[in-house]
Design a protein around this motif. Structure first.
Motif, mmCIF file in Angstrom:
data_model
loop_
_atom_site.group_PDB
_atom_site.id
_atom_site.type_symbol
_atom_site.label_atom_id
_atom_site.label_comp_id
_atom_site.label_asym_id
_atom_site.label_seq_id
_atom_site.Cartn_x
_atom_site.Cartn_y
_atom_site.Cartn_z
ATOM 1 N N ASP A 1 7.900 1.996 34.420
ATOM 2 C CA ASP A 1 8.392 0.975 35.350
ATOM 3 C C ASP A 1 8.803 -0.229 34.509
ATOM 4 O O ASP A 1 8.979 -0.116 33.286
ATOM 5 C CB ASP A 1 7.330 0.612 36.401
ATOM 6 C CG ASP A 1 5.983 0.246 35.785
ATOM 7 O OD1 ASP A 1 5.974 -0.364 34.691
ATOM 8 O OD2 ASP A 1 4.941 0.564 36.384
ATOM 9 N N ASP A 2 8.943 -1.380 35.140
ATOM 10 C CA ASP A 2 9.388 -2.567 34.417
ATOM 11 C C ASP A 2 8.348 -3.086 33.432
ATOM 12 O O ASP A 2 8.677 -3.919 32.572
ATOM 13 C CB ASP A 2 9.733 -3.684 35.412
ATOM 14 C CG ASP A 2 10.979 -3.366 36.229
ATOM 15 O OD1 ASP A 2 11.769 -2.513 35.770
ATOM 16 O OD2 ASP A 2 11.145 -3.962 37.324
ATOM 17 N N GLN A 3 7.105 -2.613 33.534
ATOM 18 C CA GLN A 3 6.047 -3.122 32.663
ATOM 19 C C GLN A 3 5.528 -2.078 31.678
ATOM 20 O O GLN A 3 5.300 -2.387 30.509
ATOM 21 C CB GLN A 3 4.878 -3.652 33.515
ATOM 22 C CG GLN A 3 5.220 -4.899 34.316
ATOM 23 C CD GLN A 3 4.057 -5.383 35.145
ATOM 24 O OE1 GLN A 3 3.548 -4.661 36.009
ATOM 25 N NE2 GLN A 3 3.608 -6.611 34.880
ATOM 26 N N SER B 1 15.428 6.382 32.340
ATOM 27 C CA SER B 1 14.148 5.855 31.854
ATOM 28 C C SER B 1 13.602 6.591 30.632
ATOM 29 O O SER B 1 12.539 6.222 30.128
ATOM 30 C CB SER B 1 13.106 5.908 32.975
ATOM 31 O OG SER B 1 12.955 7.229 33.460
ATOM 32 N N GLU C 1 10.064 4.960 30.064
ATOM 33 C CA GLU C 1 9.723 3.728 30.772
ATOM 34 C C GLU C 1 9.220 4.093 32.166
ATOM 35 O O GLU C 1 9.991 4.552 33.020
ATOM 36 C CB GLU C 1 10.937 2.818 30.842
ATOM 37 C CG GLU C 1 11.433 2.375 29.467
ATOM 38 C CD GLU C 1 12.760 1.635 29.531
ATOM 39 O OE1 GLU C 1 13.293 1.500 30.653
ATOM 40 O OE2 GLU C 1 13.252 1.211 28.472
#
Length: 428
Positions: free
Chosen positions: A273-275, A218, A271
């Motif tokens: 998370d996914d958002q 990430s 990152e």
């Protein structure tokens, strides 16, 4: 070839031709990527979101798995309030001297195989346009400045594996400038002034090199080095006005050397998370290279050689840091929202600062968005608001040196600017 600077005013123009280019960042001409502009350029060397990574970090091309082109532009709308102004010969201080400045950009990236990628970029790393009103109080220290550097950068990158990649690109840099100032009529002292205009250009080579590391699943870390570029500007010096006597209307060859400083950009993209994605970055620039500007003149008559053979002006700039943080939020498959905040030092000081480049330390707040209606196309938009701390001008020359006397000009500048930009990325 004669390289003649007839009076101190002409030297000031020559100095400004170099320094205006260097001071572009003080006027927010920092936009080489609209997606990066939305996060305040935090993560510039670690994001690699589109083809503008050719500038931000050439190693980032390895992350782009499809052939693509990114084209766009930004506009900088500046505002200046001039306060507490005083000049020996008087005049106005409207402060409305910075027209809207456009900053174009274009990039292309093509993956060749799993390791190699090729790219090409065109961007404007430095630029300035200031145009004071007729009768400006500080006209002897600068009335108009127009400078632009356009860079072409062919680039390659190599991915050692999924974790580490490097990139390199030579830069072909074209500088052009035209500057004017009033020339004091030493008989009428402030009336029937003359004008001095110097214009010049050069093309010089530099390079950008970078490394990108996928530290964890990430987190990415990027480091980019933008090299020093060594220019020798050559052009014309034109003079006019009754104060020049029979020399009025003359045109002379002129030249000077200048080096734009190297810079190092380090940034992190993480990152959450996914958002949510967060960004942080710092840029160091070696402005201390510019201690003084020296003009060497040839063909000067012997009586003037001690003052015009070689002339130098102190600049005493210092190295600077810019720091930025930012975040993006992926609203859905089509939309991503961005924001960022930047603090950026100015290399100037209160002793040598000129009305051509009256910039101080600044702060920038940015907003942006990306819209991808399909997998092939993304449209990015961004807005930034910049404000600077008060910048003081304190220019003076001594009447005991009549050949160089231009009086004095003192003022406080309060600068701010709005920046807007848009770009289109298309993937083949």
């Amino acid at each position: 070839m004669k390289k003649v600077t007839l009076i101190k005013t002409t030297l000031s123009l020559a100095v400004a031709l170099a320094s205006s280019n260097l001071f572009a960042s003080g006027f927010a001409l920092n936009e080489q990527s609209i997606s990066g502009m939305g996060t305040g350029f935090a993560g510039r060397s670690s994001s690699a979101d589109d083809a503008s990574t050719v500038f931000g970090n050439p190693a980032g091309m390895s992350r782009l798995k499809r052939e693509q082109v990114t084209v766009g532009g930004a506009a900088v709308i500046a505002k200046t309030d001039i306060k507490h102004a005083s000049g020996t010969f008087g005049g106005s201080n409207d402060g409305d001297m910075v027209p809207v400045v456009g900053v174009p950009m274009g990039y292309y990236v093509k993956p060749i195989d799993d390791h190699w990628s090729f790219g090409f970029g065109m961007y404007v790393p430095f630029g300035l346009l200031t145009d004071y009103e007729n009768g400006f109080d500080g006209r002897y220290y600068g009335s108009k400045s127009e400078v632009q550097v356009v860079t072409l950068q062919p680039t390659i990158s190599y991915a050692f594996n999924d974790k580490v990649s490097i990139g390199f690109g030579p830069t072909i840099n074209r500088i052009e400038g035209a500057l004017e100032s009033a020339a004091l009529n030493r008989v009428s002292l402030g009336r029937n002034d003359g004008k001095v205009k110097i214009s010049g250009d050069d093309t010089a080579i530099g390079y950008n090199i970078g490394i990108l590391v996928q530290a964890t699943d990430s987190t990415r870390v990027g480091l980019t080095y933008h090299s020093m570029v060594d220019y020798k500007l050559e052009g014309d010096t034109k003079i006019q006005g009754s104060g020049f006597g029979p020399l009025s209307g003359s045109k002379y060859d002129a030249s000077l050397k200048i080096k734009t400083p190297e810079s190092v950009d380090f940034s992190v993209t993480h990152e959450l998370d996914d958002q949510w994605t967060i960004y942080a970055g710092s840029t160091w620039t070696r402005w201390s290279r510019l201690e003084a500007i020296t003009v060497n003149n040839e063909g000067v008559p012997a009586a003037l050689a001690p003052t015009l053979g070689q002339i130098s002006e102190e600049q005493n700039w210092h190295d600077t840091w810019a720091h930025a943080i930012g975040a993006s939020y992926k609203l859905n498959k089509e939309w991503v929202l961005r924001t960022g905040f930047t603090v950026d030092q100015s290399p100037t000081n209160n002793v040598n600062r000129s009305p051509r480049i009256p910039t101080g330390d600044r702060k920038i707040f940015s907003l942006g968005a990306g819209w991808s209606p399909n997998d092939d196309m993304t449209i990015d938009v961004a807005y930034s608001y910049l404000w600077e701390e008060d910048a003081k001008i304190n220019q003076t020359t001594s009447p005991t040196d009549p050949a160089h006397f231009k009086g004095s000009y003192r003022a406080t500048y309060e600068n701010s600017a709005h920046g807007v930009g848009a770009s289109l990325t298309y993937r083949f």
